[in-house]
Every structure is written in structure tokens, then in C-alpha cells.
Design a protein around this motif. Structure first.
Motif: not given
Ligand SMILES: Nc1ncnc2c1ncn2[C@@H]1O[C@H](COP(=O)(O)OP(=O)(O)O)[C@@H](O)[C@H]1O
Ligand SMILES: [Mg+2]
Lengths: 319, 235
Positions: B13, B16, B18, B37-44, B85
């Protein structure tokens, strides 16, 4: 004085509703595009203007070829409308493809500037063609229904009835489409959340293109009707009319199609009222020429006191 | 040939980084969970499957077909359902319209009707609220709608991003029961959860993601017993 106002009221209402129908159909184009892209399509007024010129050109050519006298008027009007709608629809789609889509992820000011650029280009291209073909950029077209109809003290151009009739049919059709069909539902889904709409296997770009096509076709058709109603057109008619239609869209709550229709009629009636009564009511201090100012005072008042419009989003969103 | 394969997937991103080379596989018929954990990259990771983020490096294949960076609407029409999500239901549309939109690619109207009945069988609550605006539903009902909407396309692979988020324990249990049921009837599931305990109990296998990298991959039961996992995610 009040008696005089009351007496002229029916005529003001009839004229206002006719003008309102024009504002309403053009306002729909603004509101549809805003609803789906959060973009004020400043070129929409010029699409309306292009429709007026396309319709006028078709009729002038038919007339020049001597066919107009032999064809049923209603058929000519319908065909002219359909051709103008198809062409302005494609024009709107083309503008989206070339001037907006590449900027979809740019800061919001950028596509707005692109839209203003497109407006100027369209004005100049139409002016160029008009001067090339007719020698003048102000063009007087062929009026199909020039007669007037009298209902008691009210005089209605028979053209106005076609303007109103066509506008109502188009608005009802669009409303049904957006509410009841699969692609209409897709349009509302894309307007709310493009990423999730794509997850539903909706081709978001295609829905956006369709939105531009429909909004532009409506605007173009209104241009044809406008040229019929007022006879003379020039490449700059889209500017003020576009601003007013945009005002109507804001008045109804931008993004809301029914709101835009309502806003168009309200603005048309208020404007006709101002045009007829401002002089008498202010003892001649303010004349009919203030009617435009009046429209924009409404815009500013709405933006200041009720920026979401009269019909802003009704559903509260739970997170 | 595995059903879904991510090979060395990198996603950025802006600046970042990710996902830093995520690899995982899902076999047909499995429930696989991805915890972290939160921010680990699951959603991504899920978004990379549906091409909602650009895969800078690496490959995603589904049923042997390369789907890396293909348009989202084409990827999902291969048979992937995605419950995003935060549910992301169309709040301004009615419940019925949300479900219809889920079946957007289905041409056969009688098929849509049949699937609607199947969704009602799973979530009878939705039937009662059919003509209500989706935004007026409770959180649990919205989650059911999001799952029901994804099921309307009868996906062979269902991606779920934290379906338990913000819901009461009873509702979570209800939803997990339905997921188990769906799987027994043949749907393959990739389930992202912060609620690791429940997810690992449901799943066959699990992956642990940390800072954009897969840290562990094992049978779900083994992960449940793992001391490190216990300390970090099951505490
Ligand atoms: N739209 C975005 N812009 C910038 N950084 C992002 C964005 N979405 C997620 N991130 C970053 O990418 C990383 C992984 O995020 P995410 O996949 O949402 O984690 P999770 O779902 O595990 O909580 C985190 O560090 C988050 O801050
Ligand atoms: Mg997440």
C-alpha cells in the motif's frame, strides 16, 4: 395587486412546470453521475447543448431535403429524439472513458477541472461546426409544433405539451429502470460501494458507462425539446441551464434521482413566478431579469442551511 | 492440483509492504483458517485473491487457473464468494435487493429463486426482513445477509473476513454452525479470524500470519495445542 398575482398564477404554473421539466431531466444527469462517482459532471450542460444542436441539425437536413412536409410530425419528433439520445448517450460515455476514468483515483479537484475542459471543447466544436455549416453560431431551427392552445385564460404552446409529455415519460421510465431492473439495482449498488459491487461479479466500469449513457441521453433529448420550445439555440445555452439544473439537483439532494426531478419542477415554478411577479411585487424595483439571481440565491441558501438537500439520504447507516 | 494457491504473494500500500511473500494453499472441501493479530495482513491476503489489491510479485491460482490481478468481477464469477470485512452490505438497498445482487451473474431466474429459498433455510430471519432496507438490520442480521448474499452465486470457494467481528457470542456460534454445515455440503472455506480459538476448532488446517508473513502452518488441532499460538492468540 394580489388579485393580479392570483390571476396570472395559472399561466405562471403552466410555464413553470414546462421549464421545470427541462431542469428536472437535465438535473437527473448530474445527480446520476454524482451518485455513482461523486463527480460534478460540468460537461453535462454541454451534452444538453449538443443534443439541442443534433436535433436541430437533423430537422434542418430533413427540411432541406424536402422530406419534412411528407412525414408525420410525431414520427419525426420521435426519431429525432431517439437519434439525439443515442448520439449524446455515446458522447457522455466517451467523455467518461477519455476524461474521467483515467482520473478515477486522482484527487477530486482534478476530474472537475477535466470536466470544465471538456465543456469548453464541446462549446468550441459545436460552434465550429455550426459556423461552418450555417455561417452563424446562433442557429434557428425548424419548429414542428408552432401553434398555441388556449385553455381559458392560459396559453400553452403545443410544443410545451410535448416537452412535458416526453420529459414525464423519460423520467418515469428511468425511475422504473433504476428501481426495478437488475442493472438498475446494480447501479444503486455501485453508487454505494464499488469494491463490494465488484465482488458481486458486477462489471463496475460497465455500470458507470451505462450511467453516463442514460444521464447523457436524457440530457440530449431535453436539448432537442428545448430547441423545439425556444426556437433559437447557441453553443452557450448549456452553461446557465446546466448551472440551474445542477441547482435543482442540489435542491433535491444530489445523488437522489427523485429529488432531482422534484428540485427541477420547484426551481422552474419559482423562476417563472419570479420572472412574472418580481416587478409587480417590488413595485418595479426588481425586474424579471433578476430571475437567474433568484435561482442561485436558492442554491446558496440550500448549501448553507440544508446541504444534503430536501431529500438527503434517508437511511441511517449502521456500521 | 490444489484448489486455491497463493505463491510468494507481495502486496504494497504505497510504501507499506503489507504482504511479504505469502504462500498458502486450500484444498477442495477443506476449511482453512488464517489467524493473526490486527494489521498482520489477513484482509490483504483475501483481497489479493479477489484482485482488490495489486499483487506486485507472486501468483494466485484457482482451480489451476492463474487469476493474479485479473478484474475482480471476472475472478469472483469463477466461483469465489467473498464476505468482506465489516460486512459491507448495501445498506440503502433492501434485503431482497442485496440477495438479488449476490446472484447478479446468474441468468436463470428459477435458479435465483431456488437459491433464495436455500438462503432462507440457513437464515430464516432474513425472510422476515425481506423488504426492509438492509441498513436497518442488526449487526448479526447484517452478517447473515453478507453471507447469504455471497451464497447466492453458489460459490465453490467462500472467503470470509472476520465474520464474528462485533457480534454477540450466541450469534457467532450460530454463524459458525452454518459455516460448518455449508462445508459439509461441499463448499470450501477460507476463514480469516481474530477469534482464533473458535476458528481453529472449526477448521481442518490453519495458518498464522504475522507482519505480512506466514509464521506457522499446521493442522488446526496441532495449532490449538501449540504453546506459541496459545500465548499469542488464545490467551
Ligand atoms: N488501504 C490501506 N492503506 C495503507 N495501508 C493499509 C491499507 N490497508 C491495510 N494497510 C496496512 O496493511 C497492513 C495489513 O493490513 P490488513 O490486511 O488490513 O490486516 P488485518 O486484516 O490482518 O488486520 C497493516 O499494516 C495496515 O496498516
Ligand atoms: Mg482485517
Amino acid at each position: 395587486m394580489i388579485a393580479q398575482t392570483l390571476q396570472s398564477l395559472p399561466q405562471v404554473l403552466v410555464d413553470g412546470v414546462t421549464l421545470g421539466a427541462v431542469y428536472a431531466t437535465v438535473a437527473i444527469g448530474y445527480t446520476m453521475v454524482y451518485g455513482i462517482l461523486e463527480l460534478i459532471n460540468f460537461a453535462h450542460g454541454e451534452i444538453f447543448m449538443s443534443g439541442a444542436f443534433i436535433g436541430t441539425a437533423i430537422l434542418l437536413v430533413l427540411n432541406g431535403a424536402g422530406w419534412l412536409a411528407h412525414l408525420p410530425k410525431l414520427l419525426v419528433l420521435l426519431l429525432t429524439l431517439l437519434v439525439a439520445m443515442a448520439l449524446t448517450g455515446l458522447l457522455g460515455m466517451g467523455i467518461e472513458r477519455v476524461a474521467y476514468r483515467p482520473l478515477r483515483h486522482a484527487p477530486r479537484l482534478i476530474p472537475l477541472i477535466s470536466a470544465i475542459g471538456v465543456s469548453f471543447v464541446l462549446q468550441d466544436v459545436v460552434r465550429f461546426i455550426a459556423e461552418w455549416r450555417t455561417g452563424n453560431y446562433i442557429v434557428t431551427g425548424v419548429t414542428l409544433y408552432g401553434s398555441e392552445v388556449n385553455f381559458g385564460s392560459i396559453t400553452v404552446k403545443s410544443n410545451a405539451l410535448f416537452v412535458l409529455g416526453a420529459a414525464v415519460v423519460m423520467m418515469a421510465g428511468l425511475d422504473l429502470f433504476v428501481r426495478k431492473t437488475k442493472w438498475g439495482t446494480a447501479m444503486r449498488a455501485v453508487a454505494q460501494d464499488k469494491d463490494t459491487a465488484a465482488l458481486m461479479s458486477i462489471n463496475v466500469n460497465r455500470v458507470i458507462a451505462l450511467t453516463f449513457f442514460m444521464g447523457s441521453a436524457l440530457g440530449g433529448a431535453t436539448g432537442v425539446l428545448f430547441a423545439q420550445q425556444y426556437g433559437t439555440i447557441d453553443p452557450y445555452i448549456g452553461f446557465i441551464l446546466g448551472l440551474k439544473a445542477f441547482t435543482a439537483a442540489v435542491l433535491g439532494g444530489i445523488g437522489n434521482i427523485r429529488g432531482a426531478m422534484f428540485g427541477g419542477f420547484v426551481l422552474g415554478i419559482l423562476e417563472m413566478f419570479a420572472s412574472a411577479e418580481l416587478g409587480p411585487l417590488t413595485g418595479g424595483v426588481l425586474g424579471a431579469e433578476y430571475k437567474d439571481v433568484f435561482a442561485f440565491i436558492i442554491l446558496i441558501a440550500v448549501l448553507l442551511f440544508k446541504p444534503e438537500g430536501l431529500f438527503g439520504q434517508a437511511v441511517k447507516e449502521k456500521v | 492440483m490444489s484448489f486455491l494457491v497463493l505463491e510468494n504473494v507481495h502486496v504494497y500500500y504505497g510504501g507499506v509492504h503489507a504482504l511479504k511473500g505469502v504462500s498458502l494453499t486450500v484444498e477442495q472441501g477443506e476449511i482453512v483458517t488464517l489467524i493473526g493479530a490486527n494489521g498482520a495482513g489477513k484482509t490483504t491476503t483475501l483481497r489479493a485473491v479477489c484482485a482488490q489489491v495489486k499483487v506486485r510479485e507472486g501468483r494466485v491460482t484457482f482451480q489451476g487457473r492463474d487469476i493474479t490481478n485479473q478484474p475482480t468481477h471476472e475472478v469472483v464469477s469463477l466461483g469465489i464468494g467473498h464476505v468482506p470485512e465489516g460486512r459491507r452490505i448495501f445498506s440503502r438497498l433492501t434485503v431482497k435487493e442485496n440477495l438479488d445482487i449476490g446472484a447478479f451473474s446468474v441468468r436463470d431466474k428459477s435458479l435465483v429463486k431456488r437459491r433464495l429459498e436455500q438462503v432462507f433455510a440457513c437464515f430464516p430471519r432474513l425472510k422476515e426482513r425481506l423488504n426492509q432496507k438492509a441498513g436497518t438490520l442488526s449487526g448479526g442480521e447484517q452478517q447473515m445477509l453478507a453471507i447469504g448474499r455471497a451464497l447466492m452465486s453458489e460459490p465453490s470457494l467462500l472467503l470470509l473476513d472476520e465474520p464474528s467481528m462485533g457480534l454477540a457470542p450466541v450469534v457467532v456460534e450460530q454463524i459458525f454452525d452454518i459455516l460448518k454445515d455449508l462445508n459439509q455440503r461441499g463448499t470450501t472455506l477460507l476463514l480469516v479470524e481474530q477469534n482464533a480459538f473458535q476458528a481453529l476448532q472449526l477448521a481442518h488446517r490453519g495458518y498464522v500470519i504475522q507482519n505480512g508473513e506466514i509464521r506457522m502452518a499446521d493442522a488446526a488441532r496441532t495449532l490449538l495445542e501449540n504453546e506459541e499460538v496459545k500465548a499469542a492468540y488464545l490467551a
